[in-house]
Scaffold this motif. Structure first.
Motif, PDB file in Angstrom:
ATOM      1  N   LEU A 110       0.828  -1.209   0.000  1.00 58.66           N
ATOM      2  CA  LEU A 110       0.000   0.000   0.000  1.00 58.66           C
ATOM      3  C   LEU A 110       0.863   1.259   0.000  1.00 58.66           C
ATOM      4  O   LEU A 110       0.595   2.213  -0.739  1.00 58.66           O
ATOM      5  CB  LEU A 110      -0.929  -0.010   1.215  1.00 58.66           C
ATOM      6  N   LEU A 111       1.873   1.261   0.850  1.00 56.97           N
ATOM      7  CA  LEU A 111       2.747   2.438   0.932  1.00 56.97           C
ATOM      8  C   LEU A 111       3.510   2.660  -0.372  1.00 56.97           C
ATOM      9  O   LEU A 111       3.689   3.797  -0.812  1.00 56.97           O
ATOM     10  CB  LEU A 111       3.728   2.267   2.087  1.00 56.97           C
ATOM     11  N   SER A 112       3.964   1.584  -0.987  1.00 56.67           N
ATOM     12  CA  SER A 112       4.698   1.706  -2.250  1.00 56.67           C
ATOM     13  C   SER A 112       3.803   2.252  -3.352  1.00 56.67           C
ATOM     14  O   SER A 112       4.230   3.114  -4.144  1.00 56.67           O
ATOM     15  CB  SER A 112       5.250   0.338  -2.660  1.00 56.67           C
ATOM     16  N   GLU A 113       2.565   1.763  -3.411  1.00 60.21           N
ATOM     17  CA  GLU A 113       1.628   2.279  -4.412  1.00 60.21           C
ATOM     18  C   GLU A 113       1.369   3.766  -4.190  1.00 60.21           C
ATOM     19  O   GLU A 113       1.309   4.552  -5.144  1.00 60.21           O
ATOM     20  CB  GLU A 113       0.318   1.490  -4.348  1.00 60.21           C
ATOM     21  N   ARG A 114       1.238   4.159  -2.922  1.00 66.61           N
ATOM     22  CA  ARG A 114       0.993   5.569  -2.617  1.00 66.61           C
ATOM     23  C   ARG A 114       2.190   6.422  -3.023  1.00 66.61           C
ATOM     24  O   ARG A 114       2.034   7.484  -3.644  1.00 66.61           O
ATOM     25  CB  ARG A 114       0.715   5.750  -1.130  1.00 66.61           C
ATOM     26  N   ALA A 115       3.402   5.955  -2.686  1.00 69.48           N
ATOM     27  CA  ALA A 115       4.600   6.713  -3.038  1.00 69.48           C
ATOM     28  C   ALA A 115       4.730   6.847  -4.552  1.00 69.48           C
ATOM     29  O   ALA A 115       5.124   7.912  -5.063  1.00 69.48           O
ATOM     30  CB  ALA A 115       5.837   6.029  -2.462  1.00 69.48           C
ATOM     31  N   ARG A 160       2.252   6.907  -6.784  1.00 66.14           N
ATOM     32  CA  ARG A 160       1.274   7.898  -7.256  1.00 66.14           C
ATOM     33  C   ARG A 160       1.740   9.317  -6.945  1.00 66.14           C
ATOM     34  O   ARG A 160       1.624  10.220  -7.775  1.00 66.14           O
ATOM     35  CB  ARG A 160      -0.087   7.635  -6.611  1.00 66.14           C
ATOM     36  N   GLN A 161       2.255   9.500  -5.727  1.00 64.85           N
ATOM     37  CA  GLN A 161       2.712  10.836  -5.338  1.00 64.85           C
ATOM     38  C   GLN A 161       3.888  11.297  -6.195  1.00 64.85           C
ATOM     39  O   GLN A 161       3.970  12.472  -6.581  1.00 64.85           O
ATOM     40  CB  GLN A 161       3.101  10.821  -3.855  1.00 64.85           C
ATOM     41  N   ALA A 199       5.980  11.958  -1.365  1.00 61.98           N
ATOM     42  CA  ALA A 199       6.574  10.688  -1.777  1.00 61.98           C
ATOM     43  C   ALA A 199       7.773  10.342  -0.905  1.00 61.98           C
ATOM     44  O   ALA A 199       7.958   9.182  -0.508  1.00 61.98           O
ATOM     45  CB  ALA A 199       6.983  10.751  -3.248  1.00 61.98           C
ATOM     46  N   ALA A 229       6.537   9.017   2.362  1.00 55.04           N
ATOM     47  CA  ALA A 229       6.057   7.647   2.227  1.00 55.04           C
ATOM     48  C   ALA A 229       7.219   6.669   2.130  1.00 55.04           C
ATOM     49  O   ALA A 229       7.189   5.578   2.718  1.00 55.04           O
ATOM     50  CB  ALA A 229       5.160   7.527   0.998  1.00 55.04           C
ATOM     51  N   GLU A 281       0.027   3.992   7.070  1.00 52.47           N
ATOM     52  CA  GLU A 281      -0.316   3.204   5.890  1.00 52.47           C
ATOM     53  C   GLU A 281      -1.611   3.664   5.246  1.00 52.47           C
ATOM     54  O   GLU A 281      -1.711   3.740   4.015  1.00 52.47           O
ATOM     55  CB  GLU A 281      -0.435   1.724   6.259  1.00 52.47           C
ATOM     56  N   VAL A 282      -2.636   3.936   6.061  1.00 52.22           N
ATOM     57  CA  VAL A 282      -3.966   4.193   5.488  1.00 52.22           C
ATOM     58  C   VAL A 282      -4.566   5.523   5.915  1.00 52.22           C
ATOM     59  O   VAL A 282      -5.696   5.841   5.520  1.00 52.22           O
ATOM     60  CB  VAL A 282      -4.944   3.049   5.851  1.00 52.22           C
TER      61      VAL A 282
END
Length: 209
Positions: A31-36, A38-39, A48, A51, A96-97
């Motif tokens: 989840l954190l990797s996907e967020r980073a 996107r950022q 990023a 994250a 994380e969320v």
């Protein structure tokens, strides 16, 4: 037969440990990797970088957990206070969320190290369930004396569910198994649309169930 039964119980214990530690941590890293990612694509470099720092810290925790499992040790230092360990776990899920998690650990909580590990593993799985299913905005974690033992309550304001309905996941069953093996019990109070309350009850340290 006794040897086979012991081996089967050990396999189940190891499976629970892997599920409740490494699997949950790796899910958080995804989840954190996907967020980073996107950022970074959106040009939000500061977010990023934050994250990525959280990813590094979480990965270090996963490494410590794996070493502890290999050594058949609890993934919490012996001198750790329960409240501090719970707060660290809550902080990881907040990162994380973005979930608001309030933690309150009362004075007079008398649990030995193994019981503390049981509570932490149960909390980790409970928060993972909230993350995956509840669509909650707030979770309140309370640990306090409860009758002859100690109770940990995890309350969320999410969508709720029917506890009597058939389940396909390992989450609640794993929590129940852990609590039962420690001489405790689990109570689930939830109604669709009204959030959920999960309570894990354990005997006090040195007290037989």
């Amino acid at each position: 037969l006794s040897r086979d039964r012991g081996a089967a119980e050990e396999r189940e214990r190891i499976a629970r440990d892997i599920h409740d530690t490494l699997a949950q941590t790796l899910a958080g890293l995804v989840l954190l990797s996907e967020r980073a990612g996107r950022q970074a694509r959106d040009g939000r470099t500061d977010a990023a970088a934050e994250a990525i720092a959280t990813i590094e810290q979480t990965a270090r925790e996963a490494l410590a957990e794996s070493r502890a499992l290999v050594a058949r040790m609890a993934a919490v230092p012996a001198d750790d206070a329960l409240a501090a360990a719970i707060e660290r776990l809550a902080a990881r899920f907040r990162a994380e969320v973005g979930l608001a998690i309030d933690v309150e650990v009362a004075a007079g909580v008398d649990l030995d190290r193994e019981q503390q590990v049981v509570l932490l593993r149960c909390l980790q799985e409970a928060l993972a369930n909230v993350r995956k299913h509840a669509r909650a905005t707030l979770v309140v974690v309370t640990v306090a004396p409860h009758g002859e033992g100690i109770g940990m309550t995890v309350r969320d304001d999410g969508v709720g569910f029917d506890p009597s309905a058939a389940r396909t996941g390992f989450g609640l069953d794993g929590i129940s198994d852990r609590a039962t093996l420690a001489g405790g019990s689990v109570e689930v109070d939830s109604v669709p649309g009204r959030g959920s309350v999960l309570t894990i009850l354990l005997p006090r340290a040195g007290v037989a169930a």
